[in-house]
Design a protein around this motif. Structure first.
Motif, PDB file in Angstrom:
ATOM      1  N   ASP A  43       0.843  -1.185   0.000  1.00  0.00           N
ATOM      2  CA  ASP A  43       0.000   0.000   0.000  1.00  0.00           C
ATOM      3  C   ASP A  43       0.881   1.238   0.000  1.00  0.00           C
ATOM      4  O   ASP A  43       2.102   1.154   0.185  1.00  0.00           O
ATOM      5  N   PHE A  45       0.984   3.748   2.152  1.00  0.00           N
ATOM      6  CA  PHE A  45       1.423   4.265   3.445  1.00  0.00           C
ATOM      7  C   PHE A  45       2.643   3.517   3.970  1.00  0.00           C
ATOM      8  O   PHE A  45       3.605   4.129   4.437  1.00  0.00           O
ATOM      9  N   GLY A  46       2.609   2.194   3.912  1.00  0.00           N
ATOM     10  CA  GLY A  46       3.780   1.423   4.310  1.00  0.00           C
ATOM     11  C   GLY A  46       4.967   1.699   3.408  1.00  0.00           C
ATOM     12  O   GLY A  46       6.109   1.793   3.864  1.00  0.00           O
ATOM     13  N   TRP A  49       6.407   5.202   4.357  1.00  0.00           N
ATOM     14  CA  TRP A  49       7.119   5.183   5.641  1.00  0.00           C
ATOM     15  C   TRP A  49       8.498   4.548   5.493  1.00  0.00           C
ATOM     16  O   TRP A  49       9.508   5.105   5.945  1.00  0.00           O
ATOM     17  N   HIS A 157       3.917  -6.826   9.090  1.00  0.00           N
ATOM     18  CA  HIS A 157       4.547  -5.617   8.573  1.00  0.00           C
ATOM     19  C   HIS A 157       4.920  -5.737   7.094  1.00  0.00           C
ATOM     20  O   HIS A 157       4.868  -4.765   6.357  1.00  0.00           O
ATOM     21  N   SER A 222       7.300  11.217   5.019  1.00  0.00           N
ATOM     22  CA  SER A 222       6.308  10.269   4.509  1.00  0.00           C
ATOM     23  C   SER A 222       5.171  10.998   3.806  1.00  0.00           C
ATOM     24  O   SER A 222       4.702  10.564   2.737  1.00  0.00           O
ATOM     25  N   GLY A 239      -4.329   8.001   6.938  1.00  0.00           N
ATOM     26  CA  GLY A 239      -3.805   6.720   6.475  1.00  0.00           C
ATOM     27  C   GLY A 239      -2.454   6.401   7.085  1.00  0.00           C
ATOM     28  O   GLY A 239      -2.198   5.259   7.502  1.00  0.00           O
ATOM     29  N   LEU A 240      -1.585   7.407   7.171  1.00  0.00           N
ATOM     30  CA  LEU A 240      -0.272   7.192   7.771  1.00  0.00           C
ATOM     31  C   LEU A 240      -0.388   6.949   9.266  1.00  0.00           C
ATOM     32  O   LEU A 240       0.278   6.057   9.812  1.00  0.00           O
ATOM     33  N   LYS A 242      -2.933   5.687  10.879  1.00  0.00           N
ATOM     34  CA  LYS A 242      -3.503   4.352  11.078  1.00  0.00           C
ATOM     35  C   LYS A 242      -2.454   3.276  10.838  1.00  0.00           C
ATOM     36  O   LYS A 242      -2.386   2.284  11.577  1.00  0.00           O
ATOM     37  N   TYR A 243      -1.627   3.467   9.809  1.00  0.00           N
ATOM     38  CA  TYR A 243      -0.571   2.495   9.526  1.00  0.00           C
ATOM     39  C   TYR A 243       0.397   2.387  10.705  1.00  0.00           C
ATOM     40  O   TYR A 243       0.811   1.282  11.084  1.00  0.00           O
ATOM     41  N   SER A 247      -2.760  -0.660  12.464  1.00  0.00           N
ATOM     42  CA  SER A 247      -2.387  -1.894  11.767  1.00  0.00           C
ATOM     43  C   SER A 247      -1.456  -1.565  10.608  1.00  0.00           C
ATOM     44  O   SER A 247      -1.839  -0.795   9.717  1.00  0.00           O
TER      45      SER A 247
END
Length: 292
Positions: A43, A45-46, A49, A157, A222, A239-240, A242-243, A247
């Motif tokens: 995704d 966001f991951g 980061w 992760h 990010s 979104g960031l 929450k990531y 989760s």
């Protein structure tokens, strides 16, 4: 295959470094011929980061190396061996993150702004006392060790990640766990004439300062990368957030380990998490080489 080098604890400083600890240089190479998708983490966001983290590593790890090496004089042979192994591992990490960062740029991400800001921040450390740079290194090494343990312990992760990119991050995580006590033991050596209270006060204050800067900068980095994906405003921030906190929630999950740093008498090896390394060792045993 050569046997890994065993690093004994710094007995003089009563460091709880395991007597049978091995710091092993794994000469792995990743992401040379692979073509992972743009959102390699599954995704946006991951991906943002971790791309933001990786963009800081080449200059950051060079800083760590110099900060630790600056205090090796007078160290006993055991600590000298730890420092040599630490340096070799960090040099390899730098090499691999340079290769990974090229992949991000190949996908159109502009990470030069992150690198420039890191360079500017590091330039400010040139006239700072060397012991201050070691204190910052010690705090950031705790961050890398915390996240490394979480990444290895929780497959969520990297569950949807490109396999080779995932292997690169796992490789890095393994070695961060192995050398997580080196900067700390070097600090104990460099501050051996300080009182326990002064050591605790300085490392605690530095950790608080590092924490504020770490999250402020990685958050901004990010969001800047997400903007390059067309994700902005509340959607990007939520979104960031929450990531990081829900989760898979790396920030939430590492909080107890972060808090432990402020305990008087803390040492990174108070928690022995070498068991996390075993699966990786079984899969990549051919890459092992001695640290000496």
């Amino acid at each position: 295959m050569n046997a890994p080098v065993s690093i004994s604890p710094d007995v003089r400083n009563a460091a709880p470094t395991p007597e049978d600890l091995t710091i092993t240089v794994r000469d792995e190479r990743f992401n040379r011929d692979s073509t992972p998708r743009r959102w390699w983490a599954g995704d946006a966001f991951g991906t943002a980061w971790h791309n933001a983290l990786s963009a800081t590593f080449p200059r950051g790890e060079a800083f760590f190396i110099e900060a630790v090496k600056a205090h090796r004089d007078g160290a006993d042979p055991k600590l000298e061996a730890e420092i040599r192994a630490f340096v070799k591992q960090e040099i390899n990490h730098t090499r691999e993150h340079i290769a990974f960062n090229r992949l991000a740029e190949d996908h159109g991400y502009d990470i030069k702004g992150i690198d420039k800001r890191v360079a500017e921040l590091l330039a400010l450390t040139k006239d700072r006392p060397a012991i201050a740079n070691l204190a910052v290194t010690m705090a950031l090494e705790h961050y890398t060790a915390m996240m490394a343990a979480e990444f290895l312990a929780n497959p969520q992760h990297f569950a949807d990640s490109d396999p080779e990119v995932r292997d690169m991050w796992r490789w890095h995580a393994v070695e961060e766990i192995e050398h997580k006590g080196v900067a700390f033991d070097t600090w104990n050596h460099a501050t051996k004439d300080w009182s326990d209270g002064k050591r605790w006060r300085v490392r605690s204050i530095v950790m608080l300062s590092v924490t504020v800067r770490f999250f402020k900068n990685r958050w901004a980095d990010s969001l800047a990368l997400l903007k390059q994906d067309g994700i902005t405003g509340w959607k990007a921030r939520w979104g960031l957030f929450k990531y990081l906190t829900v989760s898979p929630g790396v920030v939430r999950r590492i909080f107890p380990a972060w808090l432990a740093y402020f305990k008087p008498g803390f040492h990174p090896w108070d928690h022995d998490d070498r068991a996390l390394i075993n699966v990786y060792e079984g899969a990549f045993s051919d890459a092992l080489m001695p640290a000496e």
